[in-house]
Design a protein around this motif. Structure first.
Motif: not given
Length: 600
Positions: A403-425
């Motif tokens: 919706g209007d809040d990007a923090k509710n997006s699946s992108f944001y939830q995935a990046l905030c996950s404690p299992t995320c080790l890095a962002t691979c660009m």
């Protein structure tokens, strides 16, 4: 005596007369009997035989004439009914003419041609159809067509095409100009305009249909002219026969055209056949796909990504995620309305992937494979990645965006996950991901996580990944890409990023401003790259020093070898004459010492 004789003669004469009279009566009786016998059938038949019936002489009953024969009232025989055969032939003609004319029209009218592929070749857009497209294009001129269902916004609409061969066309704009903006797809249909599909595509079909279509009506109106000898009832019956034949021809034509069009519609393109086979393969791997929560639980293993690429690699070629999503991912998931990760079997993410959709998918896969092999050690094939077009449900994109809040997006939830080790660009020398707003959001979240967890050694931050490996890793120099990327970042700013939807860009820029503005994010990206470039520089300096040392040793050995051999070959010359001989050939030539060669 004489009297007796006279009496006797008189008796004899009377007897003769009586006998004569008896014989006459008998003869007359016989004649009357025979006459009555021969006249018996006529007396038994109270009425003469009706028309189309006959009775031969001596027959008691009337017999119906055979089909195609006729007789009149009281006829003793039948003869050929030429009017019957004329009516039958006209009825058959109505049926055949109506059938052929309508079949030709109905099978061609609004006919769709399935598109097998749309690709770019030498600056031209080429369209390949599954079956012969039927475009004649006399004298090389282009004709107008409508394209739809391609999954590409720039390819749906009215265009002009020029015939190349039976199944290939050159696609042009509606003004007849060439198209060279990189549009590609392997789906969709092509349709000619109404009526123009006959004029432009198959004029002979139109001519034959228009010739045969009036035939039944011609027979209806002019058929009675050669049947004037028949009664009005029979002429009306003939008209009904022709009308019935025309109706039957229409019904049969509709049925035949429906069968032909259905069989054409059921033909599968090569991509559709491949999709059906891969869908069956996925069903064996994950028989009961179910929905799971958005975010980190929808990652895919690198082996699943490679498997997808290898199964469709000849169709994907150098095409991007735009092609993959519309032509492969969405058709694969259409029957379950889930994400690809849920269809193939989801995993929990280890790495978040930030990338530009326009990057060729083969480059994308090879880059992630190099990263997995770098960080995954022995079990690298099970490394799991969150990839937006595979992890998001493409049938519920609005829900995935939050919706209007990007923090509710699946992108944001995935990046905030404690299992995320890095962002691979995933990068190339153009650094295109940094020009996209959603990639900017991912960099922003990486920046925030790195700042909030500065003491966390598990989260590796932003990794710049290429097909040669991860920039800055000890085993991967990636010098060319590093230098090109650094040059690109000198003038690149996140404030220049863009998104397909302006509202998405506005929402992301609000988050950027909340974190300190675009300048703060620019600084974070440049610092991240500076750290990797420092490692690249160190690696490059070490590699160059090692190479120079090896080249020096090789040169020394090459020069030492001939010096040991020359005196043997030139034994007549005194020691040191080799140098003198070289100087005679080239006064400026000198032999370098081993120390001179070894110096860098």
């Amino acid at each position: 005596m004489h009297a007796v004789a006279g009496a006797s003669a008189m008796l004899t004469q009377e007897h003769a007369c009586v006998c004569q009279n008896i014989r006459g009566a008998i003869a007359q009786f016989a004649i009357q009997a025979s006459t009555a016998l021969f006249a018996l059938p006529k007396r038994l038949r109270s009425k003469p035989c009706l028309p189309n019936f006959f009775a031969s002489p001596g027959d008691i009953t009337c017999t119906m004439c055979l089909v195609g024969e006729i007789s009149t009232l009281g006829s003793s025989s039948c003869w050929v009914d030429y009017d019957y055969y004329s009516a039958a032939c006209s009825g058959l003609g109505c049926l055949i003419a109506q059938f052929i004319a309508l079949v030709l029209l109905l099978t061609r009218a609004r006919l769709t041609h399935q598109i097998v592929d749309v690709t770019q070749c030498n600056g031209r857009t080429l369209v390949t159809t599954l079956e012969p497209h039927g475009v004649v294009g006399r004298s090389g001129r282009s004709v107008r067509v409508h394209v739809s269902g391609t999954g590409h916004t720039h390819l749906d609409g009215w265009f002009r095409v020029r015939r190349l061969d039976a199944i290939r066309l050159e696609l042009q704009s509606s003004e007849g100009q060439g198209i060279s903006d990189g549009v590609v797809t392997s789906m969709g249909v092509l349709r000619h305009p109404v009526l123009r599909e006959f004029i432009d595509a198959k004029p002979l079909v139109l001519a034959m249909s228009l010739t045969l279509l009036p035939v039944p009506w011609f027979l209806h109106f002019f058929g009675p002219l050669w049947s004037d000898t028949r009664s009005q009832v029979e002429r009306d019956w003939n008209v009904k026969v022709r009308l019935l034949a025309t109706f039957m021809g229409t019904v049969l034509a509709v049925i035949a055209a429906a069968i032909v069009r259905t069989s054409r519609a059921n033909l599968m393109t090569p991509l559709e056949s491949r999709l059906a086979a891969f869908r069956q393969h996925l069903r064996t791997q994950n028989p009961n796909p179910t929905s799971c929560d958005r975010g980190p639980s929808r990652a895919v293993r690198i082996e699943q990504v490679i498997e997808l690429y290898q199964f469709f690699h000849d169709m994907i070629q150098m095409r991007s995620a735009y092609y993959l999503n519309e032509n492969i991912i969405k058709p694969l998931t259409s029957h379950v309305q889930l994400s690809y990760a849920e269809l193939a079997g989801p995993s929990t993410l280890q790495f978040f992937v930030s990338h530009y959709w326009g990057t060729p998918f083969t480059h994308f896969v090879h880059t992630l494979q190099q990263h997995a092999m770098t960080v995954g050690a022995i079990d690298w094939s099970n490394s799991s990645y969150w990839i937006c077009f595979l992890s998001n449900n493409q049938w519920k994109v609005a829900d995935e965006m939050g919706g209007d809040d990007a923090k509710n997006s699946s992108f944001y939830q995935a990046l905030c996950s404690p299992t995320c080790l890095a962002t691979c660009m995933v990068l190339d020398s153009k650094a295109l991901p940094l020009s996209r707003s959603w990639c900017l959001l991912e960099v922003l979240q990486t920046y925030r996580l790195k700042k909030e967890n500065s003491d966390n050694t598990v989260f590796q931050g932003l990794l710049f990944c290429t097909t040669d490996g991860v920039i800055g890793r000890a085993t991967d120099g990636c010098l060319d890409v590093s230098v090109a990327l650094a040059k690109r970042l000198v003038d690149l700013s996140v404030k220049d990023a863009c998104a397909t939807k302006p509202e998405d860009h506005a929402s992301i820029m609000k988050l950027v401003e909340a974190e300190g503005g675009s300048q703060c994010i620019d600084t974070f990206i440049r610092k991240s790259l500076m750290g990797t470039l420092t490692q690249v520089q160190t690696r490059f300096a070490n590699d160059m020093q090692l190479l120079i040392g090896k080249l020096g040793s090789s040169t020394l050995e090459a020069l030492a070898g001939p010096q040991a051999v020359l005196p043997t070959l030139l034994s007549s010359r005194p020691a040191g004459s080799t140098s003198k001989a070289l100087q005679e050939m080239d006064p400026g030539a000198t032999l370098e010492t081993a120390e001179d060669v070894a110096q860098p």
